[in-house]
Design a protein around this motif. Structure first.
Motif: not given
Length: 311
Positions: A119-128
Motif C-alpha cells: 500500500t505504501y510503495t504503491t502510493a509512493f510510486n504514484m505520488v512521485n
C-alpha cells in the motif's frame, strides 16, 4: 522554468555526485521543514534563477535547493505530502521489509505487513511518478487499488509455498525473489499510464516539445530497475548474514538476538541502498530526439531532449 527542473537539467552529475546529492535530500529533517521555509526557499530560487545555479557554494542557496528538491514535485510544482517525500521512504519501508521477510507459521501473521508494504510503495510510486500527463482521480484510485491487491497476493505466495515445502534453500530464496520481482512490477503497474499516454519531453530551456510514450516507457523502466536493485539487495544481504550469525556461539546463548541482528542489518543495508538506487539514473532523463515519435521530431531541431524520470 520550474526551479527543480532547471537544477536537474543544468547539473549533469556523475553517479557519485548524484549519490552525495541524494544523501542530503534524504535527510529526515526535510520531513519537518515548515511550509513557510519552503516557500521562502522557492522565492529565493525563482528570483535568482541563473545565480542560484552558479552559486551552489553559498550555504543559503544550497539550503534553498535542498528544501525545494526534497519537498516539491518537479512536474506539478506542488508540495509532496510528508509521508511520501523521498526522506520518508526509508523509515516507512525498512520495518515493513523486515517483517515481510520473517519466517511465519501462519498466513494471518503476514497479511498485515505485506498489505502495508505494498500500500505504501504503491502510493509512493504514484505520488512521485511523472505527473505531466492528464489523469483523473478515479483512475488513480482504481489503478492503485488493483495494484495493491495484486502485489499483496503475489507477495503472500512464498508463505503458501513455505508451508508446504521443506527444502531449506527454496524457503530462503523464494521470498527474496518474489519481493524483488513484485517490487519492480509494482512500479510498472502503478505508472502504467505513462507509457500509454506519454509524458512531457522538453529542451534544455524547459520548453515542452510534446508528449512521448517512448520517454514514458523509459522513465518507468529505469525506476523499476532501481527498485529491483534496492529491494533485492536489501532482502538478500541480511539473509546471508543471518545464515552465518545463527552458527555463532552468541546466537546459541541468545536465540532472541536474531531478530535484533536481522532488523539492524536490514536498516543498515537499506540505508545505503536507498540513495544508491535513487542515484542509478539521472532525475531528469535524457533521450535522443531520433528515438522519439515522428511528431516530436518534426517540431524541434534539438538532438537531445529531457523528461522527468520520477523517483
Amino acid at each position: 522554468m520550474e526551479p527543480n527542473v532547471r537544477f536537474w537539467i543544468t547539473e549533469r552529475h556523475s553517479f557519485i555526485q548524484r549519490f552525495l546529492q541524494w544523501t542530503e535530500l534524504l535527510d529526515p529533517t526535510n520531513l519537518v521543514v515548515s511550509i513557510e521555509k519552503i516557500e521562502k526557499s522557492r522565492q529565493l530560487l525563482l528570483k535568482n534563477e541563473d545565480a542560484a545555479i552558479r552559486d551552489l557554494a553559498n550555504q543559503r542557496i544550497k539550503d534553498a535547493w535542498k528544501r525545494s528538491l526534497s519537498t516539491v514535485h518537479p512536474d506539478s510544482s506542488k508540495l509532496i505530502p510528508v509521508p511520501f517525500r523521498p526522506a520518508a521512504f526509508l523509515p516507512f519501508t525498512a520495518p515493513m521489509v523486515f517483517f515481510s521477510m520473517m519466517s511465519v507459521k501462519s498466513l494471518k501473521s503476514l497479511v498485515l505487513p505485506q498489505v502495508s508494504f505494498y500500500t505504501y510503495t504503491t502510493a509512493f510510486n504514484m505520488v512521485n511518478g511523472n505527473a505531466s500527463y492528464n489523469r483523473h482521480l478515479y483512475e488513480s484510485l482504481l489503478l492503485g487499488t488493483g495494484v495493491i491487491a495484486s502485489s499483496s497476493f503475489f507477495g503472500l505466495f512464498p508463505v503458501l509455498f513455505q508451508m508446504r515445502v521443506n527444502h531449506v534453500l527454496l524457503k530462503r530464496a523464494l521470498p527474496i525473489i518474489i519481493l524483488t520481482h513484485v517490487s519492480g512490477m509494482n512500479v510498472v503497474a502503478t505508472r502504467s499510464l505513462e507509457p500509454i499516454r506519454g509524458i512531457e519531453v522538453m529542451d534544455k530551456e524547459g520548453n515542452v516539445m510534446g508528449y512521448s510514450r517512448k520517454a514514458g516507457t523509459k522513465a518507468v523502466k529505469d525506476t523499476a530497475t532501481s527498485r529491483i536493485v534496492l529491494f533485492g539487495t536489501t532482502a538478500f544481504i541480511p539473509e546471508v548474514f543471518s545464515h552465518f550469525f545463527v552458527r555463532t556461539q552468541f546466537f546459541r546463548q541468545y536465540p532472541w538476538s536474531l531478530w535484533t541482528f536481522k532488523l539492524s542489518c536490514t536498516v543498515l543495508v537499506m540505508g545505503l541502498m536507498v540513495p544508491l538506487s535513487f542515484s542509478l539514473f539521472p532525475q531528469m532523463g535524457r533521450i535522443q530526439c531520433s528515438e522519439l515519435e515522428k511528431e516530436i521530431q518534426s517540431v524541434t531541431e534539438e538532438t537531445e531532449l529531457f523528461y522527468n524520470r520520477g523517483v
